[in-house]
Write a protein that holds these residues in place. Structure first.
Motif: not given
Length: 288
Positions: A127-148
């Protein structure tokens, strides 16, 4: 490109490298020692800590690095850039070999969490993210945006709770919040991941048992995804506290008013429902 693209890139790389070091130890018959009461430590904690601290210091020599397994600094700066590192969050879960542990790296700027990386080596989930930018999850090389996504108001909440240490007031809290389901999990970062992914609504720790390295990275990720992260009083967490001259560094590092993380939409409702619990714990806004 986000202004902290380099910081995110370095933190992701170091988290993955530390995760590999942790898993190398995980594969052995490792020893367990103790830093204090109910506070175990392993060689994986130490190796991950040294790797991350060295990497951050080389990449950002002007920044302060505060890490769980490093000697405590003389004081925690209330301004500037401060990295908070937990090389193995969920050591008890690591010892239990249930896979629910993570590497956590966070960056606070002028006392506010701004960037975070949480890496679960078991299963290769990042899981990674920066406030004011974006967050995402990456599982086994596949990245998915995290937007609640917005939730229906008033519905029963799903609470993610600690698998290894359950606060004695959790039952009372569950009744106050109208909790419909509980999801046990290990590391704080993994609980926040469940919220950012929409699988849970709330995580809270009522007591003063977490440190700034437990919250900085997860807070940045959750806020970047659209969630909320505060004390149980609903007040912002401050990274680099101005305390009395007699306050110890450990006091400066502690989240003395607990943690409350949510999908954001239910946050005010949860803070309101927690008022009787807060009063029973003897906490008031004047304590901050």
């Amino acid at each position: 490109m986000h202004r902290m693209n380099k910081e995110l890139s370095v933190a992701v790389q170091l988290a993955r490298q530390a995760g590999q070091a942790v898993m190398d130890v995980y594969a052995t018959d490792f020893a367990v020692s103790s830093k204090g009461k109910n506070d175990p430590v392993t060689e994986a904690d130490r190796q991950g800590n040294d790797l991350i601290v060295k990497g951050l210091t080389e990449a950002f020599p002007l920044d302060t690095v505060v890490a769980e397994e490093s000697p405590p600094p003389d004081g925690i700066p209330a301004s500037g850039r401060v990295w908070y590192v937990d090389p193995l969050d969920g050591t008890k879960d690591f010892i239990a070999r249930n896979g629910e542990f993570s590497v956590m790296i966070g960056l606070a700027v002028n006392g506010e969490a701004q960037l975070g990386v949480v890496y679960q080596p078991e299963g290769d989930v990042l899981y990674a993210g920066a406030v004011g930018s974006e967050a995402w999850m990456e599982r086994r090389g596949i990245r998915t945006p995290l937007v609640i996504k917005k939730q229906d108001a008033g519905r029963p909440l799903t609470l993610t709770v600690s698998r290894s240490h359950r606060h004695p007031m959790v039952e009372k809290i569950g009744r106050a919040l109208d909790v419909g389901n509980e999801i046990p999990s290990g590391s704080v970062g993994l609980k926040i991941g469940l919220i950012a992914r929409g699988e849970a609504d709330v995580y809270l720790e009522p007591g003063p048992y977490t440190k700034l390295w437990d919250s900085c990275g997860p807070e940045a990720i959750l806020r970047a995804a659209g969630g909320a992260f505060t004390t149980i009083l609903g007040q912002p967490l401050v990274y680099g506290k101005r305390l009395s001259p007699r306050a110890s560094v450990q006091d400066q590092l502690a989240n003395t008013h607990g943690l409350l993380a949510s999908n954001g939409f239910c946050h005010a409702r949860v803070v309101h429902a927690l008022r009787p619990v807060v009063e029973e714990l003897g906490l008031t806004p004047r304590d901050v």
